[in-house]
Design a protein around this motif. Structure first.
Motif, short mmCIF file in Angstrom:
data_model
loop_
_atom_site.label_atom_id
_atom_site.label_comp_id
_atom_site.label_asym_id
_atom_site.label_seq_id
_atom_site.Cartn_x
_atom_site.Cartn_y
_atom_site.Cartn_z
N SER A 17 0.83 -1.20 0.00
CA SER A 17 0.00 0.00 0.00
C SER A 17 0.87 1.26 0.00
O SER A 17 1.99 1.24 0.50
CB SER A 17 -0.90 0.03 1.24
N LEU A 18 0.31 2.30 -0.55
CA LEU A 18 0.89 3.64 -0.50
C LEU A 18 -0.22 4.65 -0.37
O LEU A 18 -1.36 4.39 -0.78
CB LEU A 18 1.70 3.94 -1.77
N ARG A 19 0.13 5.81 0.16
CA ARG A 19 -0.83 6.92 0.24
C ARG A 19 -0.18 8.15 -0.37
O ARG A 19 0.85 8.64 0.11
CB ARG A 19 -1.22 7.21 1.68
N LEU A 20 -0.80 8.65 -1.43
CA LEU A 20 -0.33 9.86 -2.07
C LEU A 20 -1.07 11.07 -1.52
O LEU A 20 -2.26 10.99 -1.20
CB LEU A 20 -0.55 9.79 -3.58
N SER A 21 -0.34 12.17 -1.41
CA SER A 21 -0.94 13.43 -0.95
C SER A 21 -0.63 14.52 -1.96
O SER A 21 0.41 14.49 -2.63
CB SER A 21 -0.37 13.82 0.41
N CYS A 22 -1.51 15.49 -2.04
CA CYS A 22 -1.31 16.64 -2.92
C CYS A 22 -1.93 17.85 -2.26
O CYS A 22 -3.10 17.82 -1.86
CB CYS A 22 -1.95 16.39 -4.27
N SER A 70 -9.78 10.87 -1.46
CA SER A 70 -10.44 11.71 -0.46
C SER A 70 -9.84 13.11 -0.55
O SER A 70 -8.81 13.31 -1.19
CB SER A 70 -10.27 11.14 0.95
N ARG A 71 -10.50 14.07 0.09
CA ARG A 71 -9.97 15.44 0.07
C ARG A 71 -10.29 16.14 1.38
O ARG A 71 -11.25 15.78 2.09
CB ARG A 71 -10.52 16.23 -1.13
N ASP A 72 -9.49 17.13 1.66
CA ASP A 72 -9.69 17.99 2.82
C ASP A 72 -9.79 19.41 2.27
O ASP A 72 -8.77 20.02 1.92
CB ASP A 72 -8.52 17.85 3.79
N ASN A 73 -11.01 19.91 2.18
CA ASN A 73 -11.21 21.22 1.56
C ASN A 73 -10.55 22.34 2.37
O ASN A 73 -10.10 23.34 1.79
CB ASN A 73 -12.70 21.50 1.40
N ALA A 74 -10.48 22.20 3.66
CA ALA A 74 -9.86 23.22 4.50
C ALA A 74 -8.37 23.34 4.23
O ALA A 74 -7.77 24.41 4.40
CB ALA A 74 -10.11 22.92 5.97
N LYS A 75 -7.76 22.25 3.79
CA LYS A 75 -6.32 22.23 3.52
C LYS A 75 -6.01 22.30 2.03
O LYS A 75 -4.84 22.26 1.65
CB LYS A 75 -5.70 20.98 4.11
N ASN A 76 -7.03 22.38 1.20
CA ASN A 76 -6.84 22.35 -0.26
C ASN A 76 -6.02 21.13 -0.67
O ASN A 76 -5.09 21.20 -1.48
CB ASN A 76 -6.13 23.62 -0.75
N ALA A 77 -6.37 20.00 -0.08
CA ALA A 77 -5.58 18.79 -0.26
C ALA A 77 -6.43 17.65 -0.80
O ALA A 77 -7.64 17.56 -0.52
CB ALA A 77 -4.94 18.36 1.06
N VAL A 78 -5.79 16.77 -1.55
CA VAL A 78 -6.43 15.56 -2.04
C VAL A 78 -5.47 14.40 -1.80
O VAL A 78 -4.26 14.57 -1.85
CB VAL A 78 -6.80 15.69 -3.53
N TYR A 79 -6.06 13.24 -1.50
CA TYR A 79 -5.27 12.08 -1.15
C TYR A 79 -5.70 10.88 -2.00
O TYR A 79 -6.83 10.82 -2.47
CB TYR A 79 -5.46 11.74 0.34
N LEU A 80 -4.78 9.93 -2.14
CA LEU A 80 -5.11 8.69 -2.83
C LEU A 80 -4.52 7.55 -2.04
O LEU A 80 -3.29 7.39 -1.97
CB LEU A 80 -4.56 8.68 -4.26
#
Length: 121
Positions: A17-22, A70-80
């Motif tokens: 597994s891996l988790r990508l962040s942006c 998934s995303r965190d709108n408060a952080k302007n972030a998206v994850y995979l």
């Protein structure tokens, strides 16, 4: 204007597994959809998963049941989150965001520089 910075790629064995962040930064009024795309050597860039500002998601058939966006709108972030990785998932993964720079401006596409995911058999 807008910068997208990805992190979390690397080398993993098949089944791992891996988790990508942006994270998006810069002049941002509103972000519409965000997503992940991937491009293997010699192939076109393909959509992997997208998520709207309201949280609706869409996945490529090849990753359904294994990847979760998934995303965190408060952080302007998206994850995979990528589980049960296969060698055919090996590619450069790019973050995408559709962004309005100010109120009333049109939404435009922005891309990150990519993060490499390599899955060994």
């Amino acid at each position: 204007q807008v910068q997208l910075v990805e992190s979390g790629g690397g080398l993993v064995q098949a089944g791992g597994s891996l988790r990508l962040s942006c994270v998006a930064s810069g002049t941002i009024f509103s972000i519409g959809s965000m997503g992940w795309y991937r491009q293997a050597p010699g192939k076109q860039r393909d959509q992997v998963a997208i998520i709207t500002s309201g949280g609706s998601t869409n996945y490529a058939d090849s990753v359904k049941g294994r990847f979760t966006i998934s995303r965190d709108n408060a952080k302007n972030a998206v994850y995979l989150r990528m589980n049960s990785l296969k060698p055919e998932d090996t590619a450069e993964y790019y973050c995408n965001a559709v962004v309005a720079l100010w109120r009333g401006s049109r939404y435009e596409n922005y891309w990150g520089q990519g993060t490499q995911v390599t899955v060994s058999s």
